[in-house]
Design an enzyme around this catalytic site. Sequence first.
Site, PDB file in Angstrom:
ATOM      1  N   GLU A  82      65.649  21.966  64.511  1.00  0.00           N
ATOM      2  CA  GLU A  82      65.053  21.481  63.265  1.00  0.00           C
ATOM      3  C   GLU A  82      66.106  21.137  62.221  1.00  0.00           C
ATOM      4  O   GLU A  82      65.997  20.112  61.538  1.00  0.00           O
ATOM      5  CB  GLU A  82      64.070  22.521  62.707  1.00  0.00           C
ATOM      6  CG  GLU A  82      62.715  22.523  63.396  1.00  0.00           C
ATOM      7  CD  GLU A  82      62.717  23.185  64.756  1.00  0.00           C
ATOM      8  OE1 GLU A  82      61.745  23.008  65.519  1.00  0.00           O
ATOM      9  OE2 GLU A  82      63.719  23.885  65.069  1.00  0.00           O
ATOM     10  N   HIS A 151      54.109  32.428  63.495  1.00  0.00           N
ATOM     11  CA  HIS A 151      53.586  31.067  63.618  1.00  0.00           C
ATOM     12  C   HIS A 151      52.317  30.851  62.792  1.00  0.00           C
ATOM     13  O   HIS A 151      51.561  29.932  63.063  1.00  0.00           O
ATOM     14  CB  HIS A 151      53.275  30.730  65.083  1.00  0.00           C
ATOM     15  CG  HIS A 151      54.467  30.760  65.983  1.00  0.00           C
ATOM     16  ND1 HIS A 151      55.012  31.921  66.447  1.00  0.00           N
ATOM     17  CD2 HIS A 151      55.227  29.762  66.496  1.00  0.00           C
ATOM     18  CE1 HIS A 151      56.062  31.649  67.216  1.00  0.00           C
ATOM     19  NE2 HIS A 151      56.206  30.344  67.255  1.00  0.00           N
TER      20      HIS A 151
END
Length: 353
Positions: A82, A151
């Site tokens: 990322e 998450h």
Amino acid sequence: MMLATAARNLTRRSFSTSKALAAQQLTVRDALNAALDEEMERDEKVFLLGEEVAQYDGAYKVSRGLWKKYGDKRVIDTPITEMGFAGIAVGAAMAGLRPVCEFMTFNFSMQAIDQVINSAAKTFYMSAGTVNVPIVFRGPNGAAAGVAAQHSQCFGAWYSHCPGLKVVSPYDSEDAKGLLKAAIRDPDPVVVLENEMVYGVSYPVSDQVLDKNFVLPIGKAKIMRAGKHITIVAHSKSVETAMLAANELAGKGIEAEVINLRSLRPLDSETIFKSVQKTHHLVTVEQGWPQSGIGSEICARVMEHETFFHLDAPIWRVTGVDVPMPYAKTLEAAALPQVPDVVNAVNKVLGVK
């Protein structure tokens, strides 16, 4: 004669119901896909990059068909890094392109937060207005189902805290299409916080929403349901919770006005103020944690505005529980705002026993 009369009646009847029958349904996934497709077709500077966005059609199939249509140069599969691909996207934006950077989940954006905040959000200011960074960071945000603490968190409060960013949080298909298109066209960095749990949900949309020129303004909330007794403000999937609670309250004679924020930064304070000045009561609903949350910001703004003097009772926040998200299904449900939580909050604010 009788046959002719019957035919006329049938014709009238079909006209009276045709609007309801013709109301088109669109999933949030397809709304986002249409927004990407239309903006890529409109402007060749727009491109999409992220993990599995190309040949796999996206982890959630939001980018379905775009790689086949636009090719490798405009739909780019990235390695699992990322920080790396967010940095590439920011650099591309500084060079004049319009990247759409997909995070498979915004939880992974923490790997890239230096690029989002320090590189994207602050550059226009630090360059004295000479360098725009027209970039979109998008992907699913907040709680999904059964994916536990790492998450499941909402980044609405995190990103809306930062000057230099615009932050939108769509709820339904109309929001998703209109806000994503607006984000892609915007000259500055925009964070688009989607919700995985509504990707496959169909919502009714008008012909206007399906039009290629449909764009929603960033920074403007939507009144989903008018009411006179209390205002309920929510964003993303919490709008659904608020609407279901409002339906239940209506059965008890309590008419709640439900506001879908749509945009977290800039926040449409004016719509909230006008509603509260009418209803004199306010409840906020969000899936994020309570401390320094969106509801906290709304409370502060009302307190600092003359709207405070219109309140007949304290504001009540309904939020996610102040713990990391549990994995167990029952505990996960207990950690998120449910309809009874909103109904109970409204009853407390209104003094209903």
